[in-house]
Design a protein around this motif. Structure first.
Motif, PDB file in Angstrom:
ATOM      1  N   MET A 188       0.849  -1.189   0.000  1.00  0.00           N
ATOM      2  CA  MET A 188       0.000   0.000   0.000  1.00  0.00           C
ATOM      3  C   MET A 188       0.887   1.242   0.000  1.00  0.00           C
ATOM      4  SD  MET A 188      -3.228  -1.073   2.424  1.00  0.00           S
ATOM      5  CE  MET A 188      -2.363  -1.048   4.001  1.00  0.00           C
ATOM      6  N   GLN A 189       1.363   1.526  -1.186  1.00  0.00           N
ATOM      7  CA  GLN A 189       2.319   2.617  -1.369  1.00  0.00           C
ATOM      8  C   GLN A 189       1.587   3.765  -2.074  1.00  0.00           C
ATOM      9  OE1 GLN A 189       5.884   2.328  -0.649  1.00  0.00           O
ATOM     10  NE2 GLN A 189       5.701   4.541  -0.908  1.00  0.00           N
ATOM     11  N   LEU A 190       1.630   4.948  -1.488  1.00  0.00           N
ATOM     12  CA  LEU A 190       0.929   6.087  -2.077  1.00  0.00           C
ATOM     13  C   LEU A 190       1.806   6.814  -3.085  1.00  0.00           C
ATOM     14  CD1 LEU A 190      -0.739   7.612   1.122  1.00  0.00           C
ATOM     15  CD2 LEU A 190      -1.876   6.367  -0.726  1.00  0.00           C
ATOM     16  N   LYS A 191       1.125   7.372  -4.122  1.00  0.00           N
ATOM     17  CA  LYS A 191       1.812   8.223  -5.090  1.00  0.00           C
ATOM     18  C   LYS A 191       1.407   9.665  -4.836  1.00  0.00           C
ATOM     19  CE  LYS A 191       1.239   4.913  -8.827  1.00  0.00           C
ATOM     20  NZ  LYS A 191       0.239   4.520  -9.807  1.00  0.00           N
ATOM     21  N   GLN A 192       2.349  10.565  -4.895  1.00  0.00           N
ATOM     22  CA  GLN A 192       1.995  11.979  -4.804  1.00  0.00           C
ATOM     23  C   GLN A 192       1.467  12.428  -6.169  1.00  0.00           C
ATOM     24  OE1 GLN A 192       5.125  14.604  -3.385  1.00  0.00           O
ATOM     25  NE2 GLN A 192       3.822  16.426  -3.653  1.00  0.00           N
ATOM     26  N   ILE A 193       0.258  12.986  -6.215  1.00  0.00           N
ATOM     27  CA  ILE A 193      -0.307  13.415  -7.511  1.00  0.00           C
ATOM     28  C   ILE A 193      -0.305  14.935  -7.667  1.00  0.00           C
ATOM     29  CG2 ILE A 193      -1.759  11.333  -7.657  1.00  0.00           C
ATOM     30  CD1 ILE A 193      -4.186  13.342  -7.220  1.00  0.00           C
ATOM     31  N   LEU A 226      -7.750  14.758  -0.360  1.00  0.00           N
ATOM     32  CA  LEU A 226      -6.989  13.892   0.545  1.00  0.00           C
ATOM     33  C   LEU A 226      -5.506  14.222   0.410  1.00  0.00           C
ATOM     34  CD1 LEU A 226      -9.702  12.275   0.333  1.00  0.00           C
ATOM     35  CD2 LEU A 226      -8.333  10.207   0.499  1.00  0.00           C
ATOM     36  N   TRP A 271      -1.353  13.990   2.453  1.00  0.00           N
ATOM     37  CA  TRP A 271      -0.470  13.267   3.370  1.00  0.00           C
ATOM     38  C   TRP A 271       0.182  14.277   4.322  1.00  0.00           C
ATOM     39  CZ3 TRP A 271       0.023   8.314   4.535  1.00  0.00           C
ATOM     40  CH2 TRP A 271       1.165   7.858   5.188  1.00  0.00           C
ATOM     41  N   ARG A 313      -1.610  10.006  13.444  1.00  0.00           N
ATOM     42  CA  ARG A 313      -2.391   8.783  13.266  1.00  0.00           C
ATOM     43  C   ARG A 313      -1.488   7.737  12.617  1.00  0.00           C
ATOM     44  NH1 ARG A 313      -7.211  11.380  13.271  1.00  0.00           N
ATOM     45  NH2 ARG A 313      -8.422   9.508  12.837  1.00  0.00           N
ATOM     46  N   PRO A 314      -1.856   6.451  12.719  1.00  0.00           N
ATOM     47  CA  PRO A 314      -1.031   5.427  12.045  1.00  0.00           C
ATOM     48  C   PRO A 314      -0.829   5.757  10.559  1.00  0.00           C
ATOM     49  CG  PRO A 314      -2.645   4.372  13.488  1.00  0.00           C
ATOM     50  CD  PRO A 314      -2.948   5.842  13.508  1.00  0.00           C
ATOM     51  N   ASN A 315      -1.880   6.273   9.906  1.00  0.00           N
ATOM     52  CA  ASN A 315      -1.772   6.747   8.522  1.00  0.00           C
ATOM     53  C   ASN A 315      -2.168   8.226   8.497  1.00  0.00           C
ATOM     54  OD1 ASN A 315      -1.161   4.164   7.158  1.00  0.00           O
ATOM     55  ND2 ASN A 315      -3.191   3.577   7.912  1.00  0.00           N
ATOM     56  N   ILE A 331      -3.322  10.633   6.955  1.00  0.00           N
ATOM     57  CA  ILE A 331      -4.077  11.148   5.813  1.00  0.00           C
ATOM     58  C   ILE A 331      -5.040  12.206   6.326  1.00  0.00           C
ATOM     59  CG2 ILE A 331      -5.784  10.585   4.036  1.00  0.00           C
ATOM     60  CD1 ILE A 331      -4.564   7.792   3.895  1.00  0.00           C
ATOM     61  N   PRO A 373       1.793  17.043   0.305  1.00  0.00           N
ATOM     62  CA  PRO A 373       1.540  16.191  -0.859  1.00  0.00           C
ATOM     63  C   PRO A 373       0.050  15.851  -1.023  1.00  0.00           C
ATOM     64  CG  PRO A 373       3.372  15.317   0.443  1.00  0.00           C
ATOM     65  CD  PRO A 373       2.723  16.394   1.266  1.00  0.00           C
ATOM     66  N   ILE A 388      -2.877  13.508  -2.453  1.00  0.00           N
ATOM     67  CA  ILE A 388      -2.984  12.103  -2.854  1.00  0.00           C
ATOM     68  C   ILE A 388      -4.293  11.754  -3.583  1.00  0.00           C
ATOM     69  CG2 ILE A 388      -1.273  11.205  -1.253  1.00  0.00           C
ATOM     70  CD1 ILE A 388      -3.352  10.436   0.692  1.00  0.00           C
ATOM     71  N   ASP A 389      -5.332  12.553  -3.412  1.00  0.00           N
ATOM     72  CA  ASP A 389      -6.565  12.267  -4.170  1.00  0.00           C
ATOM     73  C   ASP A 389      -7.494  13.475  -4.144  1.00  0.00           C
ATOM     74  OD1 ASP A 389      -8.235  10.686  -5.770  1.00  0.00           O
ATOM     75  OD2 ASP A 389      -8.971   9.426  -4.140  1.00  0.00           O
TER      76      ASP A 389
END
Lengths: 147, 147
Positions: free
Chosen positions: B1-6, B54, B56, B86-88, B90, B117, B119-120
């Protein structure tokens, strides 16, 4: 930007095709399992009727910038759709919390397939985003969604 | 579960302490830059007054399962707060779209620090989650937030 799985979502939907297009159409009761190491973070959650649930749509592969949705025959920009095929396949549902039993939340309103990795739970506090609610325009969804 | 910066979010907030606690309190106009390779996904976005963004929260380090927020002196479960730790990490903001210029969206209502960054971006369609809106309970936030 590496995500950690903090739990799993258990639903009756075994395949993508069975998932309702719109989470508010989902009447099924589902279970959100929070892994034991994160259970302490659920303190006070019973006070909330609704939660924002973030999950990783792991069955999604690749993405297109223009997509055709079940709502319309036209192609629309990916950022104006909820297509799971996105650069980051993160899904959001606003769920109704029915009951908490330890590390299990029984909820209604999830539109994820069974076994979907949970990545975050946040409180649903409508006042946060609704100052200008009466002026909301919903683009190409207008007239197409079930209110 | 690797996020891409968009893309990247450009705001006047240079440090965490400058960010408003509640995104609806943010009156500043900010810019969301979508990287060129994803710009095609913005088609039709002008029809939407509000977007779900969304991002990061990269300055966030570690997490606690019980947190003290600016709203209250009591400790609350992490899942009932919007703490960035938080653990993630977002973050979600519901922003008002003021203008689109190519790959730049001018918006109001972001509560992220400069350079965050992206992300969505998803469409904000209130009807999706609001069937039972009148029955929303907001737990320990009750009486503490600015409506």
């Amino acid at each position: 930007m590496q995500l950690k799985q903090i739990g799993a979502i258990h639903t009756p939907y075994k395949r993508t095709k069975e998932v309702p297009y719109q989470s508010s159409l989902s009447e099924e009761v589902c279970e959100i399992e929070i892994f034991r190491e994160y259970e302490g973070g659920l303190k006070d959650i019973e006070g909330f009727s609704h939660l924002i649930v973030l999950y990783w749509m792991r069955k999604s592969e690749g993405y297109s910038l223009l997509v055709r949705t079940p709502w319309d025959t036209e192609l629309h920009g990916l950022s104006t759709t909820r297509s799971p095929r996105r650069p980051n396949p993160i899904g959001i549902s606003i769920v109704r919390l029915l009951e908490r039993k330890g590390n299990i939340l029984r909820v209604r309103g999830v539109d994820a397939i069974d076994g979907t990795p949970l990545i975050d739970i946040k409180p649903y506090v409508p006042e946060f985003g609704e100052k200008e609610k009466r002026e909301v325009r919903i683009g190409w969804f207008e007239g197409r969604i079930n209110r």
